[in-house]
Scaffold this active site. Structure first.
Site, PDB file in Angstrom:
ATOM      1  N   CYS A   1       0.795  -1.225   0.000  1.00 58.22           N
ATOM      2  CA  CYS A   1       0.000   0.000   0.000  1.00 58.22           C
ATOM      3  C   CYS A   1       0.829   1.278   0.000  1.00 58.22           C
ATOM      4  O   CYS A   1       2.045   1.250  -0.090  1.00 58.22           O
ATOM      5  CB  CYS A   1      -1.020  -0.050   1.129  1.00 58.22           C
ATOM      6  SG  CYS A   1      -2.352  -1.224   0.752  1.00 58.22           S
ATOM      7  N   ASP A   2       0.131   2.398   0.161  1.00 58.40           N
ATOM      8  CA  ASP A   2       0.587   3.709  -0.289  1.00 58.40           C
ATOM      9  C   ASP A   2       2.002   4.114   0.118  1.00 58.40           C
ATOM     10  O   ASP A   2       2.783   4.561  -0.709  1.00 58.40           O
ATOM     11  CB  ASP A   2      -0.389   4.780   0.200  1.00 58.40           C
ATOM     12  CG  ASP A   2      -1.737   4.681  -0.472  1.00 58.40           C
ATOM     13  OD1 ASP A   2      -2.112   3.574  -0.875  1.00 58.40           O
ATOM     14  OD2 ASP A   2      -2.430   5.703  -0.578  1.00 58.40           O
TER      15      ASP A   2
ATOM     16  N   GLU B   1      -3.482  14.053   2.653  1.00 58.53           N
ATOM     17  CA  GLU B   1      -4.211  13.871   1.402  1.00 58.53           C
ATOM     18  C   GLU B   1      -5.553  14.579   1.497  1.00 58.53           C
ATOM     19  O   GLU B   1      -6.187  14.592   2.552  1.00 58.53           O
ATOM     20  CB  GLU B   1      -4.428  12.387   1.114  1.00 58.53           C
ATOM     21  CG  GLU B   1      -3.156  11.669   0.716  1.00 58.53           C
ATOM     22  CD  GLU B   1      -3.391  10.221   0.337  1.00 58.53           C
ATOM     23  OE1 GLU B   1      -4.494   9.706   0.612  1.00 58.53           O
ATOM     24  OE2 GLU B   1      -2.478   9.603  -0.226  1.00 58.53           O
TER      25      GLU B   1
ATOM     26  N   SER C   1      -5.073  12.003  -2.647  1.00 57.68           N
ATOM     27  CA  SER C   1      -5.143  10.551  -2.752  1.00 57.68           C
ATOM     28  C   SER C   1      -5.073  10.163  -4.217  1.00 57.68           C
ATOM     29  O   SER C   1      -5.473  10.920  -5.101  1.00 57.68           O
ATOM     30  CB  SER C   1      -6.456  10.061  -2.144  1.00 57.68           C
ATOM     31  OG  SER C   1      -6.750   8.755  -2.573  1.00 57.68           O
TER      32      SER C   1
END
Length: 613
Positions: free
Chosen positions: A122-123, A491, A517
Site C-alpha cells: 500500500c501507499d 491527502e 489521494s
C-alpha cells in the site's frame, strides 16, 4: 570481489557470541557462509492490502532456503490511508514513509544482511521500502500483495463496478438514500489487496516493474488469484541468484542503483504519465532518486509530461476500467511495450530477471509474445467472491483485451489524449511547481479562472464545502497542509469527494500545498511549492483573489500585483507563516518530522543539510 556483509557476524572466533545467537534462530553448522537474506514483510490486520501477507514471508523464505540462502523475516509498519483519511490520523501517513525506510535500514544494517526481498503493497510502504533499497544498495526484489478485485453491485437494474471512492462520494451525497449508500459501502471493497483503481498503491507497484525491481505482473495481478503465488515463489529463487551474482561474481549489475538507474527512473515516470498514475508517485520517485544519488527532479518530470501520451485510463479517471482490466490488457509490460514502439522508452535498462527491458518485453508484452504461459498469465481475472485470502481463486477471462484502438491500453496513435496523465504547473503561486493529475480533468477545465476561497486547513475546508460556502467557479485554496505546515502533508480526498457530492466537482478547482489521494479526480492541484509554512506565495492568497490555471501552457498564476504581494509578505514574516486560528494537536513525533521536512518539489524528504557540519 565483494565480501558477504553477513560474514561480519558469522565468521571468526570473535563472533562466537553472534554465531551462538544465530544458532538460536535455527541456523545450522552448514548454513554459515550462505548469504543471509532479509525478508522484509509488512503484514498487518489494519490494512486490507496487507491483511493477507502473514504467510507470504515464510513462502518466500522457504524458497530462499531451497535455493541456498538463509532467510530471516521481519516486519515494518503499514498505515492505511483510507482509514486514516479525514481526521488527525492522516498527519501520520507520509511521515510513516521515512520511518519505514529507516526501520529497514536499521534491521538490515544491524544484522548485516546481504540482500532483501521487500513484500509491500500500500501507499507509503512500497515507497518507504524503495527508499531503503536505494539507500542500502544491496540486491533486492520487490513483490507486492497485489490489487483488490473491483466491487460490483446492482443499481437501477444495472450492474456497476465500484471502488472505495464510490463509497465515499455516495456517503457524502445528501441526495443518495441511506439504503443505497450502505449497499455501495458493502460492495466497494470485496477482497484483500490494494484498492482496485489506479490509486497510489497500485501506481507504485506498477512503477517497480518499470524500474526493473520487480517481476512482470507485480503491479496488476490480483491479490486473490492463484497465479500471484508464482511471483512470491520466483522472488525467493531469484534473490539468491542476484545475491550470488554480486558477491561471488562481482557483478554490480545485480545492485538496485544499477538496475533502477537514471534511465529506469525516466521509464518509470513515462509509465506513470502514460497510465495516469497517482500524483503521489511524483513525491515518491523524487524521494527514491535522492536516496540513490540519482539526478532526477521536477524539471525532468515536466519535460516528460509534455511528450508522453495518456495510453491507459483507469478508475478514478473512468468507472469503466480497474486494475483487473489493466492486467487483462497485458499489464505494465503492455503499456511499456506501447511506449517502446512510440520511441518513448529506454529499452536497454536491466531488470531483476537479468534481462534488458527489450528482452523482457519480447517475452512478456502480449502484443509481441507467443508464449502460451504468458498469455494465460494475463488472462487471470476476478472471482467476485468476498475473501481476505490470497491465491484463493483461479478464474480466467475467455480472451485478452488486445484492442489497442478502443481498449483499456492503447497505442500512441489511439491514445486517450496526446497529453499525458500528469502535468507540472508553475507560476508565481508555485514558483517551484505543483502537480495536477490531468487524466482526471475534464477537457473544458484545462483552462480555468476564478476567485479564491481560502481555508487554513483541510478540516475547515470540509466544513465549508458541506455548509455550502463554496460556489461554482471558485478556486478552493487549502494551505498550511504541506510537509512542514500540516505537518505530514495530508491527502485531500475528502474535500475533492465532497465537492463532487455537492455537485461542484466539475465547476470548481482546488489548490493546496498538501497532496491528493490516488483516488482523486477533477481539477485538483497539489504539492504547491514552496509550501505556505516555508514562505510560499500560496500563504499570501486572500479570499477573492483571482487565480488563473492554464494546463496546456503549464502555468498557474495569482493575479495580484507584485507590490501587494510584497506588502502581504512583510505581514506574514511578522506572523511567522502560521495558519490563523487553527486548533490542531501536533505530537512530538510529528514536530520532529516537520523540523527537517522539505517541500514537495524535493519529495518531502528530510533536509540532509541540517545534519551537516
Amino acid at each position: 570481489m565483494p565480501i558477504y556483509r553477513s560474514a561480519t557476524t558469522t565468521h571468526g572466533r570473535n563472533m562466537a557470541g553472534a554465531r551462538a545467537l544465530w544458532r538460536a534462530t535455527g541456523v545450522k553448522d552448514d548454513d554459515f557462509g550462505k548469504p543471509i537474506i532479509a525478508v522484509v514483510n509488512s503484514f498487518t490486520q489494519f490494512v486490507p492490502g496487507h491483511v493477507h501477507l502473514k504467510d507470504m514471508g515464510q513462502l518466500v523464505a522457504g524458497e530462499i532456503e531451497k535455493a541456498g540462502g538463509i532467510a530471516k523475516e521481519f516486519n515494518t509498519i503499514a498505515v492505511d490511508d483510507g482509514i486514516a483519511m479525514g481526521h488527525g490520523g492522516m498527519l501520520y501517513s507520509l511521515p510513516s514513509r521515512e520511518l519505514i525506510a529507516d526501520s529497514v535500514e536499521y534491521m538490515v544494517n544491524a544484522h548485516c544482511a546481504d540482500a532483501m526481498v521487500c513484500i509491500s503493497n500500500c501507499d507509503k510502504i512500497t515507497p518507504g521500502m524503495m527508499m531503503a533499497a536505494m539507500r542500502l544498495n544491496i540486491p533486492v526484489i520487490f513483490v507486492s500483495g497485489g490489487p483488490m478485485e473491483a466491487g460490483k453491485t446492482k443499481l437501477s437494474d444495472q450492474i456497476i463496478k465500484l471502488d472505495l471512492v464510490d463509497a465515499m462520494i455516495q456517503g457524502a451525497d445528501p441526495t443518495i438514500s441511506d439504503e443505497q449508500s450502505e449497499q455501495v459501502e458493502r460492495s466497494a471493497c470485496p477482497t484483500c489487496g490494494s484498492c482496485s483503481g489506479m490509486f497510489t498503491a497500485n501506481s507504485m507497484n506498477c512503477l517497480t516493474e518499470a524500474l526493473g525491481l520487480s517481476q512482470p505482473g507485480n503491479g496488476s495481478m490480483l491479490a486473490t488469484h492463484a497465479d500471484r503465488e508464482e511471483l512470491f515463489i520466483n522472488a525467493g529463487k531469484r534473490i539468491v541468484d542476484l545475491t550470488k551474482r554480486y558477491y561471488e561474481q562481482d557483478d554490480e549489475s545485480a545492485l538496485p542503483r544499477n538496475i533502477a538507474n537514471r534511465a529506469a527512473f525516466d521509464n518509470a515516470m513515462a509509465l506513470d504519465i502514460a497510465m495516469g498514475g497517482s500524483s503521489n508517485t511524483v513525491l515518491h520517485l523524487l524521494a527514491a532518486a535522492q536516496e540513490g544519488d540519482i539526478d532526477f527532479d521536477m524539471g525532468d518530470i515536466d519535460e516528460m509530461s509534455r511528450r508522453v501520451p495518456h495510453l491507459c485510463k483507469v478508475a478514478p479517471s473512468t468507472p469503466k476500467y480497474h486494475m483487473e482490466d489493466v492486467h487483462r490488457a497485458g499489464g505494465v509490460m503492455a503499456i511499456l511495450g506501447e511506449l517502446d514502439r512510440a520511441g518513448l522508452l529506454n529499452n536497454q535498462t536491466r531488470t531483476v530477471l537479468g534481462l534488458s527491458m527489450q528482452e523482457q518485453l519480447a517475452q512478456y508484452d502480449i502484443m509481441q509474445t507467443e508464449d502460451e504461459a504468458v498469455l494465460k498469465f494475463f488472462r487471470a481475472g476476478p472471482a467476485g467472491i468476498r475473501t481476505t485470502k490470497a491465491f484463493s481463486q483461479d478464474c480466467r477471462w475467455d480472451r485478452l483485451d488486445d484492442d489497442r484502438k478502443e481498449g483499456c491500453i492503447r497505442t500512441k496513435e489511439n491514445a486517450f489524449s496526446q497529453e499525458g496523465g500528469l502535468a507540472v504547473l508553475s507560476g508565481n503561486i508555485a514558483v517551484d511547481g505543483c502537480i495536477v493529475k490531468t487524466a482526471g480533468v475534464d477537457e473544458e477545465n484545462l483552462k480555468f479562472q476564478g476567485p479564491a476561497i481560502v481555508f487554513e486547513s483541510q478540516d475547515t475546508a470540509v466544513d465549508g464545502i458541506l455548509a455550502g460556502k463554496v460556489k461554482a467557479g471558485e478556486v478552493v485554496v487549502i494551505r498550511y497542509e504541506g510537509p512542514k505546515g500540516g505537518p505530514g502533508m495530508q491527502e485531500m480526498l475528502y474535500p475533492t469527494t465532497y465537492l463532487k457530492s455537492m455537485g461542484l466537482g466539475k465547476s470548481c478547482a482546488l489548490l493546496t500545498d498538501g497532496r491528493f489521494s490516488g483516488g482523486t479526480s477533477g481539477l485538483s492541484i497539489g504539492h504547491a511549492s514552496p509550501e505556505a509554512a516555508s514562505g510560499g506565495v500560496i500563504g499570501l492568497v486572500n479570499t477573492g483573489d483571482i487565480i488563473t490555471i492554464d494546463i496546456p501552457s503549464r502555468s498557474i498564476t495569482l493575479d495580484v500585483p507584485e507590490a501587494e504581494l510584497e506588502a502581504r509578505r512583510v505581514k506574514q514574516d511578522a506572523l511567522g507563516w502560521k495558519p490563523e486560528n487553527r486548533q490542531r494537536e501536533v505530537s512530538f513525533a510529528l514536530k520532529a518530522y516537520a523540523s527537517m521536512a522539505t517541500s514537495a518539489d524535493k519529495g518531502a524528504v528530510r533536509d540532509k543539510s541540517k545534519l551537516e557540519g
